[in-house]
Design a protein around this motif. Structure first.
Motif, PDB file in Angstrom:
ATOM      1  N   ILE A  16       0.855  -1.183   0.000  1.00  0.00           N
ATOM      2  CA  ILE A  16       0.000   0.000   0.000  1.00  0.00           C
ATOM      3  C   ILE A  16       0.891   1.232   0.000  1.00  0.00           C
ATOM      4  CG2 ILE A  16      -1.736   1.280   1.329  1.00  0.00           C
ATOM      5  CD1 ILE A  16      -2.637  -1.476   2.428  1.00  0.00           C
ATOM      6  N   PRO A  17       0.618   2.234  -0.823  1.00  0.00           N
ATOM      7  CA  PRO A  17       1.499   3.401  -0.913  1.00  0.00           C
ATOM      8  C   PRO A  17       1.741   4.055   0.449  1.00  0.00           C
ATOM      9  CG  PRO A  17      -0.120   3.466  -2.674  1.00  0.00           C
ATOM     10  CD  PRO A  17      -0.511   2.335  -1.770  1.00  0.00           C
ATOM     11  N   LYS A  18       2.973   4.510   0.632  1.00  0.00           N
ATOM     12  CA  LYS A  18       3.365   5.152   1.885  1.00  0.00           C
ATOM     13  C   LYS A  18       2.745   6.543   1.990  1.00  0.00           C
ATOM     14  CE  LYS A  18       7.635   6.606   2.311  1.00  0.00           C
ATOM     15  NZ  LYS A  18       9.106   6.616   2.508  1.00  0.00           N
ATOM     16  N   GLY A  19       2.285   6.883   3.168  1.00  0.00           N
ATOM     17  CA  GLY A  19       1.736   8.211   3.410  1.00  0.00           C
ATOM     18  C   GLY A  19       1.657   8.472   4.893  1.00  0.00           C
ATOM     19  N   PRO A  20       1.397   9.710   5.308  1.00  0.00           N
ATOM     20  CA  PRO A  20       1.222  10.010   6.725  1.00  0.00           C
ATOM     21  C   PRO A  20       0.065   9.210   7.313  1.00  0.00           C
ATOM     22  CG  PRO A  20       1.516  12.022   5.446  1.00  0.00           C
ATOM     23  CD  PRO A  20       1.331  10.918   4.461  1.00  0.00           C
ATOM     24  N   ILE A  21       0.250   8.752   8.555  1.00  0.00           N
ATOM     25  CA  ILE A  21      -0.775   7.990   9.269  1.00  0.00           C
ATOM     26  C   ILE A  21      -1.129   8.789  10.519  1.00  0.00           C
ATOM     27  CG2 ILE A  21      -1.335   5.817  10.410  1.00  0.00           C
ATOM     28  CD1 ILE A  21       0.840   4.482   8.689  1.00  0.00           C
ATOM     29  N   LEU A  22      -2.371   9.246  10.603  1.00  0.00           N
ATOM     30  CA  LEU A  22      -2.798  10.154  11.667  1.00  0.00           C
ATOM     31  C   LEU A  22      -3.726   9.411  12.618  1.00  0.00           C
ATOM     32  CD1 LEU A  22      -3.478  13.240   9.366  1.00  0.00           C
ATOM     33  CD2 LEU A  22      -1.358  12.576  10.509  1.00  0.00           C
ATOM     34  N   LEU A  23      -3.223   9.124  13.813  1.00  0.00           N
ATOM     35  CA  LEU A  23      -3.968   8.363  14.806  1.00  0.00           C
ATOM     36  C   LEU A  23      -4.339   9.286  15.970  1.00  0.00           C
ATOM     37  CD1 LEU A  23      -1.771   5.132  14.672  1.00  0.00           C
ATOM     38  CD2 LEU A  23      -3.742   5.744  13.267  1.00  0.00           C
ATOM     39  N   ARG A  24      -4.665   8.717  17.128  1.00  0.00           N
ATOM     40  CA  ARG A  24      -5.096   9.547  18.267  1.00  0.00           C
ATOM     41  C   ARG A  24      -4.467   9.055  19.558  1.00  0.00           C
ATOM     42  NH1 ARG A  24     -11.427   8.224  19.494  1.00  0.00           N
ATOM     43  NH2 ARG A  24     -11.074   9.817  21.067  1.00  0.00           N
ATOM     44  N   ASP A  25      -4.480   9.917  20.547  1.00  0.00           N
ATOM     45  CA  ASP A  25      -3.946   9.570  21.855  1.00  0.00           C
ATOM     46  C   ASP A  25      -4.887   8.590  22.549  1.00  0.00           C
ATOM     47  OD1 ASP A  25      -2.370   9.522  24.109  1.00  0.00           O
ATOM     48  OD2 ASP A  25      -3.155  11.398  24.924  1.00  0.00           O
ATOM     49  N   LEU A  26      -4.317   7.720  23.361  1.00  0.00           N
ATOM     50  CA  LEU A  26      -5.092   6.752  24.132  1.00  0.00           C
ATOM     51  C   LEU A  26      -5.182   7.255  25.562  1.00  0.00           C
ATOM     52  CD1 LEU A  26      -6.443   3.923  24.286  1.00  0.00           C
ATOM     53  CD2 LEU A  26      -4.209   3.008  24.910  1.00  0.00           C
ATOM     54  N   ASP A  27      -6.397   7.592  26.017  1.00  0.00           N
ATOM     55  CA  ASP A  27      -6.573   8.042  27.390  1.00  0.00           C
ATOM     56  C   ASP A  27      -7.819   7.395  27.986  1.00  0.00           C
ATOM     57  OD1 ASP A  27      -8.880   9.519  26.629  1.00  0.00           O
ATOM     58  OD2 ASP A  27      -7.601  11.167  25.957  1.00  0.00           O
ATOM     59  N   LEU A  28      -8.094   7.733  29.227  1.00  0.00           N
ATOM     60  CA  LEU A  28      -9.220   7.117  29.928  1.00  0.00           C
ATOM     61  C   LEU A  28     -10.466   7.991  29.931  1.00  0.00           C
ATOM     62  CD1 LEU A  28      -7.396   5.602  33.036  1.00  0.00           C
ATOM     63  CD2 LEU A  28      -8.057   4.463  30.913  1.00  0.00           C
ATOM     64  N   SER A  29     -10.471   9.060  29.156  1.00  0.00           N
ATOM     65  CA  SER A  29     -11.638   9.933  29.144  1.00  0.00           C
ATOM     66  C   SER A  29     -12.804   9.247  28.446  1.00  0.00           C
ATOM     67  CB  SER A  29     -11.322  11.252  28.434  1.00  0.00           C
ATOM     68  OG  SER A  29     -11.186  11.051  27.043  1.00  0.00           O
ATOM     69  N   SER A  30     -14.008   9.745  28.739  1.00  0.00           N
ATOM     70  CA  SER A  30     -15.201   9.151  28.132  1.00  0.00           C
ATOM     71  C   SER A  30     -15.197   9.303  26.620  1.00  0.00           C
ATOM     72  CB  SER A  30     -16.457   9.813  28.713  1.00  0.00           C
ATOM     73  OG  SER A  30     -16.452  11.217  28.435  1.00  0.00           O
TER      74      SER A  30
END
Length: 386
Positions: free
Chosen positions: A251-265
Motif C-alpha cells: 500500500i502506498p506510503k503516506g502520513p498515518i494520523l492516529l489519536r492519543d489513548l486516554d481514559l476519558s469518556s
C-alpha cells in the motif's frame, strides 16, 4: 444526561491522573532501565507549511514481525506497545531543510511543530529527510554495554516528511479500519482480538485495496504523485504495526494520523471518534489549500457523517467520496440519505460493495488510468484467494 456525562468525564480524568501517579511510583525504577526512544510520525505539508509530530518514550525496541510469530510473541509485542513510558518536558531538536527547530514534549510525551519550508524546494520530489534528537539526553548504547565499553551517545531518530508536489492533481484521505484493514470495528471483541493478538502479517487487507491506492497515487498519468493520507481513531501505540502492514501489502506510503489513548469518556464515544477524525481531515486540508481531495471510508462507523460535513465545509474541494458497505440495511438507508446530501453539493458519494466498483467510478471521473482496472481486479482476486 449532561450531568452524568460531565461526571463521567471528570471522574475519568481524575482516575487517569491517579493512575499515572501510581504508575510513576511503581514503575519508575524499572522504566529507568528502558532506553529513550523517539517515535516519529511521518510529517506532511505543502510548499507553504509542514506539520511535524512524534513522541518520546522509555521503551525497548519492538521485535520485527514475522508470519511465523506465535500467539505469545504477538501478545508480548502488544504489551511492549502499550507498556511504554512517556517522557514529558524534554526538548526535541528537529533538523529539516537545513534549519534547526525545537519542540517540548507535553505530559503524554508528544511533541508537535509547524514549520515553513524553503521556497526553492526541488521540483519532482515528495519526500524529504528530517532528523530528530533529544537535547542534552545521552544514554549507554546496549551493544557497547554488552562488551563492557563505557560510551554514551545522543538519542537520534532519522525520518522523512512528505510535501505534496506542485504537479499533484488531488489528494486522498482514507480511513483505515474496515476500509484498508479488516478490523470489524463494530464488534468490540473481534477488534480487540485482531488488534492485540495479531501482527502485521496476520492482518488482512480489503481485497484489491493496494492496487487501487497505487492507481490513485499515480492518477491518470503515471508520472504524477498524488499524496495519500490515512486517518484513524486507533491509538498511536499501533503506529508501527500499521507501517509494517502497509509495507507488507504494497500500500502506498503516506502520513498515518492516529489519536492519543486516554481514559476519558471521549475515547469510547462516537463524539470523540467524530471530533478526532474531523480535526485531522481539517488539518490535512489546511496545509494543502491548493489541492482538491478524494475521501474513502466505510459505513460501519461515522465516516459518511464526517465526510458529509467535510463536503459542506469545503465547497468545490471534494471530487468524490467512496464508502465501503460493511453495515446492515438499516444503516445503509441512513448512508443513502447522506449520499443525497452530498449530491446536492455536486459531489458524488458512492456506497460500494468492493474496491473494483470504486475504481471503475474513479476511472470514469478521470482520477485514475482506466488501464489499471485489470490490475485492481487481479489484486482483488489474489487477496480473496489468500
Amino acid at each position: 444526561m449532561a450531568f452524568w456525562n460531565d461526571f463521567f468525564t471528570t471522574t475519568s480524568a481524575e482516575a487517569e491522573t491517579q493512575f499515572d501517579r501510581l504508575k510513576n511510583k511503581l514503575f519508575g525504577r524499572l522504566d529507568a532501565q528502558k532506553p529513550y526512544r523517539i517515535i516519529y510520525y511521518r510529517g506532511f505539508g505543502s510548499p507553504t507549511a509542514v506539520w511535524l509530530t512524534g513522541r518520546v518514550l522509555r521503551q525497548h525496541d519492538l521485535s520485527t514481525p514475522s508470519d511465523r510469530d506465535t500467539f505469545w510473541q504477538n501478545l508480548l509485542a502488544t504489551y511492549q506497545r502499550f507498556g511504554s513510558r512517556d517522557v514529558p518536558g524534554v526538548t526535541v531538536r528537529i533538523d529539516a531543510f537545513g534549519q534547526q527547530y525545537t519542540a517540548i514534549t507535553d505530559n503524554d510525551g508528544y511533541f508537535a511543530l509547524t514549520i515553513n519550508p524553503p521556497e526553492n524546494l526541488p521540483v519532482g520530489r515528495a519526500w524529504f529527510p528530517v532528523r530528530y534528537s533529544l537535547d542534552g539526553v545521552v544514554q549507554l548504547e546496549p551493544e557497547l554495554a554488552d562488551v563492557g565499553a563505557i560510551e554514551n551517545s545522543l538519542v537520534v531518530k532519522e525520518g522523512h516528511l512528505m510535501i505534496s508536489p506542485p504537479y499533484s492533481h488531488f489528494g486522498v484521505i482514507s480511513d483505515i479500519d474496515d476500509t484498508v484493514l479488516v478490523t470489524d470495528a463494530t464488534n468490540l471483541l473481534q477488534t480487540a482480538r485482531l488488534t492485540f493478538l495479531g501482527n502485521a502479517y496476520t492482518r488482512l487487507p480489503f481485497a484489491g485495496i493496494a492496487a487501487f491506492y497505487r492507481a490513485l497515487q499515480s492518477g491518470p498519468v503515471t508520472t504524477l504523485f498524488n499524496p495519500i493520507y490515512f486517518v484513524s481513531s486507533s491509538p498511536w501505540n499501533l503506529y508501527d504495526l500499521l507501517v509494517d502492514f502497509f509495507r507488507i501489502q504494497g500500500i502506498p506510503k503516506g502520513p498515518i494520523l492516529l489519536r492519543d489513548l486516554d481514559l476519558s469518556s471521549k475515547l469510547f464515544s462516537s463524539q470523540g471518534h467524530h471530533t478526532h477524525k474531523l480535526g485531522m481531515i481539517r488539518k490535512v486540508l489546511d496545509v494543502n489549500p491548493q489541492l482538491p481531495f478524494v475521501l474513502i471510508g466505510d459505513s460501519g462507523q461515522q465516516d459518511p457523517e464526517i465526510y458529509s460535513q467535510v463536503v459542506r465545509e469545503n465547497p468545490g474541494r471534494i471530487l468524490a467520496v467512496y464508502i465501503r458497505d460493511v453495515s446492515t440495511d438499516q444503516r445503509d438507508e441512513a448512508v443513502r440519505e447522506l449520499i443525497r446530501t452530498a449530491e446536492a453539493h455536486n459531489v458524488p458519494m458512492l456506497l460500494v460493495e468492493d474496491t473494483v466498483a470504486a475504481a471503475e467510478h474513479a476511472a470514469s471521473l478521470g482520477l485514475i488510468d482506466p488501464d489499471t482496472i485489470p490490475e485492481i481486479r487481479a489484486d482483488r482476486r489474489a487477496d480473496e484467494e489468500s
